[in-house]
Scaffold this motif. Structure first.
Motif: not given
Length: 476
Positions: A264-273
């Motif tokens: 789902c890419n949720a982990c990517v979308n919340v990453c500030p980096m």
């Protein structure tokens, strides 16, 4: 052989803007609390008052450059006591090593000023422009009145925060209320305005525009951390053995062959980096754990157990792949390496505490004047000259008596007075020229070197301090 040449790789990649999505969870809440706590300390500490008496500053934390003092509540550090500052820096370094060895880049993810101010700037950006999707649309949109209005609003708020950041810094170096009045009335020293401008500019640029580039390209800590971490260090990781192969878990014949990750890419979308933690450990990862909150939320929604992304160590992977439970968190944290760091940190801290509590409220240093080494007086006596620095750390004036102990023939004369007592102002140092005289026929006058001791006594309470030095005679 082909004439075409392969283009050389670029050493710097153009920045792709990162628009982290809002997320809720225990790690995000922890970051909010730590951000409020650290910013509160930074902005409010210069305004805390601390009564030290009528002749001393009443600011609780003050770096008094003019008088060469550092005040921190009831503690006052003098220039010759800089070892306290050195000790605190050593403790800070050991603490950083300890936390990195135990929990990876936890400093970077939760308490680093770049992270804290970037979080604050992103909060303002989200409040003005909306969450991730709205900010992405605004970024791609053409410039119009709506976009200009939102951008100007955001930049003005960022600039106010940046100015407050620079202003708070200069308040640590002089009386905060007085300096604020001088700043507003344009009567402050140019250095104050220059410092505020430089810090405001760097805060505005670093927190608003460079953000993750500071961590990736400018900060040396990501490159140093590898030496501080080992296979038992807890850091944010992805359980690929549980999540792969990824898929949407739609109802199909092969749905039961998929892992827990629904891609789902949720982990990517919340990453500030802007990184994908599923690609493994990366230099850019600051272990802020926001990806854990995002993934746990998705796992709850799809009915899967939490922990697909979690804090774990490399040693846990082999255990979990074999079907065993991972080590407990405490076994990862308390191991020989971290225990050594804790022991060193504690030893330095205890040494500083002992030095702080045994130090005297009066002090002296002696500098012999060696030009000339000695003077022969008209009666044949030999005189040596010394500059004695008397330090009175009390909040009121104190009378100090200067005497010598050693050879009984030595006597003391103080320049500017017929007495052995001089008055030293409150919380200050006085340089007193002192003459030590030996009669012509005495052993110190005939000897090349005679050791003796200067004593200084606070006659109001009996406190004493001493320094050893030598008397130079004719050597004949």
């Amino acid at each position: 052989m082909s004439d075409t040449q392969t283009p050389s790789p670029k050493l710097y990649a153009a920045r792709e803007p990162v628009f982290p999505r809002r997320v809720s969870g225990k790690f995000r809440s922890l970051k909010w609390w730590l951000m409020a706590f650290t910013l509160g300390i930074y902005y409010l500490t210069p305004w805390i008052r601390w009564d030290r008496g009528p002749q001393l500053p009443d600011q609780a934390v003050l770096v008094d450059m003019a008088n060469r003092r550092f005040f921190m509540f009831w503690i006052e550090i003098w220039p010759h006591e800089f070892y306290f500052v050195a000790g605190l820096l050593i403790m800070a370094g050991l603490g950083l090593f300890l936390f990195t060895s135990a929990l990876g880049r936890v400093w970077c993810g939760y308490a680093c000023p770049q992270t804290v101010w970037t979080d604050l700037f992103i909060l303002v950006e989200r409040w003005v422009e909306g969450d991730r999707n709205a900010r992405v649309r605004l970024w791609k949109a053409k410039w119009d009145l709506h976009k200009i209005r939102l951008r100007l609003t955001k930049w003005i708020l960022w600039l106010l925060i940046a100015i407050a950041t620079g202003g708070a810094w200069v308040f640590y170096f002089t009386d905060a209320p007085q300096l604020l009045v001088e700043l507003v009335t344009l009567n402050a020293h140019p250095i104050a305005y220059t410092t505020i401008f430089v810090l405001a500019a760097t805060t505005f640029v670093f927190g608003g525009f460079m953000r993750e580039q500071i961590c990736i390209y400018m900060c040396p800590w990501p490159r140093i951390q590898a030496a501080m971490m080992d296979e038992d260090t807890l850091t944010v990781g992805y359980r690929s053995w549980r999540g792969e192969p990824r898929g949407k878990h739609r109802k199909s014949a092969d749905a039961d062959q998929l892992g827990d990750c629904i891609d789902c890419n949720a982990c990517v979308n919340v990453c500030p980096m802007g990184i994908d933690i599923r690609d493994g450990q990366q230099l850019a990862c600051i272990t802020c754990a926001l990806c854990i909150d995002a993934c746990d939320d998705i796992m709850d929604k799809v009915g899967k157990p939490r922990g697909l992304i979690d804090y774990m160590a490399l040693t846990d992977e082999a255990r979990e792949r074999a079907g065993n439970h991972p080590k407990s968190v405490w076994k990862h944290i308390f191991r020989p390496r971290t225990i050594v760091y804790v022991s060193m940190w504690t030893a330095v801290g205890l040494a500083l505490l002992v030095a702080l509590f045994i130090r005297s409220d009066i002090d002296m240093t002696v500098s012999p004047v060696r030009n000339p080494v000695f003077v022969t007086l008209s009666d044949g006596s030999i005189r040596n000259t010394y500059d004695v620095r008397l330090r009175n750390k009390h909040g009121e004036d104190r009378p100090f008596r200067i005497t010598v102990k050693g050879d009984p023939t030595l006597r003391v004369e103080l320049e500017g007075t017929f007495y052995e007592v001089v008055n030293v102002p409150a919380d200050s140092m006085r340089i007193q020229r002192v003459y030590v005289i030996a009669p012509a026929s005495s052993d110190p006058a005939k000897s090349e070197r005679t050791e003796f001791r200067f004593w200084v006594e606070d006659t109001s309470n009996g406190d004493r301090a001493h320094t050893d030095t030598v008397f130079n005679g004719t050597g004949k």
